[in-house]
Write a protein that holds these residues in place. Sequence first.
Motif, PDB file in Angstrom:
ATOM      1  N   ASN A 153       0.795  -1.236   0.000  1.00  0.00           N
ATOM      2  CA  ASN A 153       0.000   0.000   0.000  1.00  0.00           C
ATOM      3  C   ASN A 153       0.827   1.285   0.000  1.00  0.00           C
ATOM      4  O   ASN A 153       0.254   2.386   0.043  1.00  0.00           O
ATOM      5  CB  ASN A 153      -0.998   0.027   1.174  1.00  0.00           C
ATOM      6  N   ASP A 154       2.156   1.176  -0.065  1.00  0.00           N
ATOM      7  CA  ASP A 154       2.965   2.388  -0.207  1.00  0.00           C
ATOM      8  C   ASP A 154       2.643   3.090  -1.526  1.00  0.00           C
ATOM      9  O   ASP A 154       2.378   2.432  -2.543  1.00  0.00           O
ATOM     10  CB  ASP A 154       4.462   2.045  -0.194  1.00  0.00           C
ATOM     11  N   LYS A 155       2.689   4.404  -1.510  1.00  0.00           N
ATOM     12  CA  LYS A 155       2.465   5.196  -2.715  1.00  0.00           C
ATOM     13  C   LYS A 155       3.808   5.577  -3.337  1.00  0.00           C
ATOM     14  O   LYS A 155       4.703   6.046  -2.627  1.00  0.00           O
ATOM     15  CB  LYS A 155       1.669   6.454  -2.393  1.00  0.00           C
ATOM     16  N   VAL A 156       3.909   5.393  -4.656  1.00  0.00           N
ATOM     17  CA  VAL A 156       5.181   5.601  -5.348  1.00  0.00           C
ATOM     18  C   VAL A 156       4.969   6.463  -6.589  1.00  0.00           C
ATOM     19  O   VAL A 156       4.203   6.097  -7.488  1.00  0.00           O
ATOM     20  CB  VAL A 156       5.818   4.255  -5.772  1.00  0.00           C
ATOM     21  N   LEU A 157       5.649   7.595  -6.636  1.00  0.00           N
ATOM     22  CA  LEU A 157       5.608   8.447  -7.823  1.00  0.00           C
ATOM     23  C   LEU A 157       6.493   7.836  -8.903  1.00  0.00           C
ATOM     24  O   LEU A 157       7.645   7.486  -8.645  1.00  0.00           O
ATOM     25  CB  LEU A 157       6.105   9.856  -7.492  1.00  0.00           C
ATOM     26  N   THR A 158       5.945   7.715 -10.106  1.00  0.00           N
ATOM     27  CA  THR A 158       6.730   7.136 -11.190  1.00  0.00           C
ATOM     28  C   THR A 158       6.226   7.668 -12.532  1.00  0.00           C
ATOM     29  O   THR A 158       5.290   8.467 -12.591  1.00  0.00           O
ATOM     30  CB  THR A 158       6.710   5.596 -11.138  1.00  0.00           C
ATOM     31  N   THR A 159       6.858   7.227 -13.592  1.00  0.00           N
ATOM     32  CA  THR A 159       6.600   7.743 -14.929  1.00  0.00           C
ATOM     33  C   THR A 159       5.814   6.744 -15.775  1.00  0.00           C
ATOM     34  O   THR A 159       5.947   5.531 -15.592  1.00  0.00           O
ATOM     35  CB  THR A 159       7.928   8.078 -15.635  1.00  0.00           C
ATOM     36  N   THR A 160       5.026   7.266 -16.708  1.00  0.00           N
ATOM     37  CA  THR A 160       4.369   6.403 -17.682  1.00  0.00           C
ATOM     38  C   THR A 160       5.266   6.159 -18.883  1.00  0.00           C
ATOM     39  O   THR A 160       4.972   5.304 -19.716  1.00  0.00           O
ATOM     40  CB  THR A 160       3.057   7.026 -18.186  1.00  0.00           C
ATOM     41  N   ASN A 161       6.375   6.900 -18.980  1.00  0.00           N
ATOM     42  CA  ASN A 161       7.274   6.792 -20.132  1.00  0.00           C
ATOM     43  C   ASN A 161       8.433   5.861 -19.806  1.00  0.00           C
ATOM     44  O   ASN A 161       9.568   6.289 -19.577  1.00  0.00           O
ATOM     45  CB  ASN A 161       7.806   8.178 -20.535  1.00  0.00           C
ATOM     46  N   SER A 162       8.116   4.582 -19.757  1.00  0.00           N
ATOM     47  CA  SER A 162       9.117   3.556 -19.458  1.00  0.00           C
ATOM     48  C   SER A 162       8.579   2.220 -19.933  1.00  0.00           C
ATOM     49  O   SER A 162       7.410   2.099 -20.295  1.00  0.00           O
ATOM     50  CB  SER A 162       9.395   3.495 -17.952  1.00  0.00           C
ATOM     51  N   PHE A 163       9.454   1.214 -19.900  1.00  0.00           N
ATOM     52  CA  PHE A 163       8.965  -0.140 -20.129  1.00  0.00           C
ATOM     53  C   PHE A 163       8.116  -0.545 -18.924  1.00  0.00           C
ATOM     54  O   PHE A 163       8.301  -0.057 -17.808  1.00  0.00           O
ATOM     55  CB  PHE A 163      10.141  -1.103 -20.330  1.00  0.00           C
ATOM     56  N   LEU A 164       7.194  -1.441 -19.149  1.00  0.00           N
ATOM     57  CA  LEU A 164       6.225  -1.845 -18.127  1.00  0.00           C
ATOM     58  C   LEU A 164       6.868  -2.293 -16.814  1.00  0.00           C
ATOM     59  O   LEU A 164       6.274  -2.121 -15.744  1.00  0.00           O
ATOM     60  CB  LEU A 164       5.371  -3.000 -18.669  1.00  0.00           C
ATOM     61  N   ALA A 165       8.078  -2.844 -16.889  1.00  0.00           N
ATOM     62  CA  ALA A 165       8.711  -3.434 -15.706  1.00  0.00           C
ATOM     63  C   ALA A 165       8.882  -2.433 -14.569  1.00  0.00           C
ATOM     64  O   ALA A 165       8.838  -2.818 -13.393  1.00  0.00           O
ATOM     65  CB  ALA A 165      10.067  -4.040 -16.088  1.00  0.00           C
ATOM     66  N   THR A 166       9.087  -1.167 -14.888  1.00  0.00           N
ATOM     67  CA  THR A 166       9.336  -0.183 -13.834  1.00  0.00           C
ATOM     68  C   THR A 166       8.157  -0.097 -12.878  1.00  0.00           C
ATOM     69  O   THR A 166       8.304  -0.288 -11.667  1.00  0.00           O
ATOM     70  CB  THR A 166       9.629   1.201 -14.440  1.00  0.00           C
ATOM     71  N   SER A 167       6.972   0.177 -13.401  1.00  0.00           N
ATOM     72  CA  SER A 167       5.812   0.287 -12.514  1.00  0.00           C
ATOM     73  C   SER A 167       5.276  -1.075 -12.098  1.00  0.00           C
ATOM     74  O   SER A 167       4.693  -1.214 -11.017  1.00  0.00           O
ATOM     75  CB  SER A 167       4.704   1.118 -13.166  1.00  0.00           C
ATOM     76  N   ASN A 168       5.460  -2.091 -12.946  1.00  0.00           N
ATOM     77  CA  ASN A 168       5.031  -3.437 -12.553  1.00  0.00           C
ATOM     78  C   ASN A 168       5.690  -3.869 -11.248  1.00  0.00           C
ATOM     79  O   ASN A 168       5.079  -4.537 -10.411  1.00  0.00           O
ATOM     80  CB  ASN A 168       5.374  -4.452 -13.642  1.00  0.00           C
ATOM     81  N   SER A 169       6.956  -3.494 -11.068  1.00  0.00           N
ATOM     82  CA  SER A 169       7.675  -3.916  -9.860  1.00  0.00           C
ATOM     83  C   SER A 169       7.064  -3.308  -8.607  1.00  0.00           C
ATOM     84  O   SER A 169       7.173  -3.877  -7.515  1.00  0.00           O
ATOM     85  CB  SER A 169       9.159  -3.546  -9.958  1.00  0.00           C
ATOM     86  N   ILE A 170       6.427  -2.162  -8.757  1.00  0.00           N
ATOM     87  CA  ILE A 170       5.710  -1.550  -7.630  1.00  0.00           C
ATOM     88  C   ILE A 170       4.482  -2.393  -7.291  1.00  0.00           C
ATOM     89  O   ILE A 170       4.197  -2.668  -6.124  1.00  0.00           O
ATOM     90  CB  ILE A 170       5.313  -0.102  -7.977  1.00  0.00           C
ATOM     91  N   LEU A 171       3.785  -2.838  -8.341  1.00  0.00           N
ATOM     92  CA  LEU A 171       2.607  -3.689  -8.135  1.00  0.00           C
ATOM     93  C   LEU A 171       2.974  -5.048  -7.557  1.00  0.00           C
ATOM     94  O   LEU A 171       2.190  -5.627  -6.796  1.00  0.00           O
ATOM     95  CB  LEU A 171       1.865  -3.882  -9.465  1.00  0.00           C
ATOM     96  N   TYR A 172       4.140  -5.563  -7.916  1.00  0.00           N
ATOM     97  CA  TYR A 172       4.562  -6.890  -7.434  1.00  0.00           C
ATOM     98  C   TYR A 172       4.485  -6.978  -5.911  1.00  0.00           C
ATOM     99  O   TYR A 172       4.243  -8.060  -5.358  1.00  0.00           O
ATOM    100  CB  TYR A 172       5.999  -7.197  -7.846  1.00  0.00           C
ATOM    101  N   VAL A 173       4.765  -5.876  -5.225  1.00  0.00           N
ATOM    102  CA  VAL A 173       4.825  -5.915  -3.764  1.00  0.00           C
ATOM    103  C   VAL A 173       3.579  -5.300  -3.126  1.00  0.00           C
ATOM    104  O   VAL A 173       3.562  -5.018  -1.932  1.00  0.00           O
ATOM    105  CB  VAL A 173       6.103  -5.216  -3.238  1.00  0.00           C
ATOM    106  N   GLY A 174       2.558  -5.069  -3.945  1.00  0.00           N
ATOM    107  CA  GLY A 174       1.296  -4.558  -3.411  1.00  0.00           C
ATOM    108  C   GLY A 174       1.291  -3.068  -3.162  1.00  0.00           C
ATOM    109  O   GLY A 174       0.397  -2.551  -2.483  1.00  0.00           O
ATOM    110  N   ALA A 175       2.279  -2.363  -3.696  1.00  0.00           N
ATOM    111  CA  ALA A 175       2.318  -0.910  -3.555  1.00  0.00           C
ATOM    112  C   ALA A 175       1.550  -0.261  -4.709  1.00  0.00           C
ATOM    113  O   ALA A 175       1.111  -0.942  -5.642  1.00  0.00           O
ATOM    114  CB  ALA A 175       3.759  -0.419  -3.500  1.00  0.00           C
ATOM    115  N   LYS A 176       1.418   1.069  -4.666  1.00  0.00           N
ATOM    116  CA  LYS A 176       0.557   1.765  -5.621  1.00  0.00           C
ATOM    117  C   LYS A 176       1.345   2.802  -6.421  1.00  0.00           C
ATOM    118  O   LYS A 176       1.828   3.785  -5.861  1.00  0.00           O
ATOM    119  CB  LYS A 176      -0.594   2.463  -4.889  1.00  0.00           C
ATOM    120  N   PRO A 177       1.458   2.618  -7.752  1.00  0.00           N
ATOM    121  CA  PRO A 177       2.082   3.654  -8.580  1.00  0.00           C
ATOM    122  C   PRO A 177       1.183   4.880  -8.681  1.00  0.00           C
ATOM    123  O   PRO A 177      -0.041   4.761  -8.791  1.00  0.00           O
ATOM    124  CB  PRO A 177       2.227   2.987  -9.955  1.00  0.00           C
ATOM    125  N   ILE A 178       1.799   6.047  -8.643  1.00  0.00           N
ATOM    126  CA  ILE A 178       1.118   7.306  -8.943  1.00  0.00           C
ATOM    127  C   ILE A 178       1.860   7.916 -10.118  1.00  0.00           C
ATOM    128  O   ILE A 178       3.043   8.256 -10.010  1.00  0.00           O
ATOM    129  CB  ILE A 178       1.137   8.268  -7.741  1.00  0.00           C
TER     130      ILE A 178
END
Length: 376
Positions: A71-96
Amino acid sequence: MNFINYGRQVIEQDDIDIVLETLKSDYLTTGPKVNIFESELSKYCGAKYVVTVSNGTAALHLSSLILLNKNDKVLTTTNSFLATSNSILYVGAKPIFVDIEKDGNIDLDLCEEELKKDQTIKAIYAVSFSGNMLNQKKLKYLKDTYSIVILEDCAHSLGAKEGEIKAGSCANSDISVFSFHPVKSITTGEGGAITTNSKSIYEKLISLRNHGIYKDSNMEPWAYEMNDLGFNYRLSDIHCALGISQLKKLDKLINSRQEIAKLYDKVFENTIINPLYKFNGRSSYHLYVVRVDFSSIQITKAELFNKLKVLNIGIQLHYMPINKQPYYRNLGYGNEILPQMDKYYEECFSIPIYPSLKDEEQMYVINSLLEVLNEE
């Protein structure tokens, strides 16, 4: 003319020789070449610790396991390969998702606005897009001011620098990650690495990449303990042997990419093709991205891709916005107001750049691109 892809590995005889030597050795999986490659990468980047892993996605996954909680919130970019934000989801955190600047990197000023609005945000996952490093002064300011953790996704930027700060040094971040996919600055075939200046993070990474196993000299010779649920994310001696050889020539490879970028900058001046950013001497130019206002010409972007493919030229789009992908839409994303990213997506594409791209191939790409774009 043979097919010219947007990116390509450079494998020379010395690379082949060290891999063959390793194949004839006693170690194929985890052996001395792993330690040597990690040590050399540590020296090159200027980070205290390096952990090699099976690929860049594994590097992101292990990093997220250490830096984030559910449930941690993480600021990240939409301009990347999927793996960047996917790794946030892997641990149950939330990309913003935060909008980008004109150079394709995440807008760190907008990140600060988000941090001011929401003090519960835990981290920033920022990508040095195309090989162009993030603003290190701003990154340091955000880290010091808001007590957040920062991951630099340097998959594009090995060999890049800003002043004395090299990509992967973790001068202003907790962790940096690399990919050694064949189109990157150097390759190990498949492979990745994590750099950090934290001993505790390093020790945790060593355990997590090997099933969560821990051993020390006080145990019986056969004994080990599994303290965490880890993974088999190790990189083999064969891969690391190639990495050792490739790393020795990295600066030469980066110089070749930069020379091509300077040529592209020059020939596209005063044309409808606009480089994503002007040559700055800092970027490692994993990608050479250009922008074209397709609304002002007769051809569409899809037609450009198809026509160049017929001419044996492979261009690519880096990247489709992550938040617009079906999986992310199903999670409630997709309606963020990101005007810079939307405009970038309409205009951008990557053209061939790699060290072995011959002079005549460079000119063929340039002439073909200009001819197709200027067709009536």
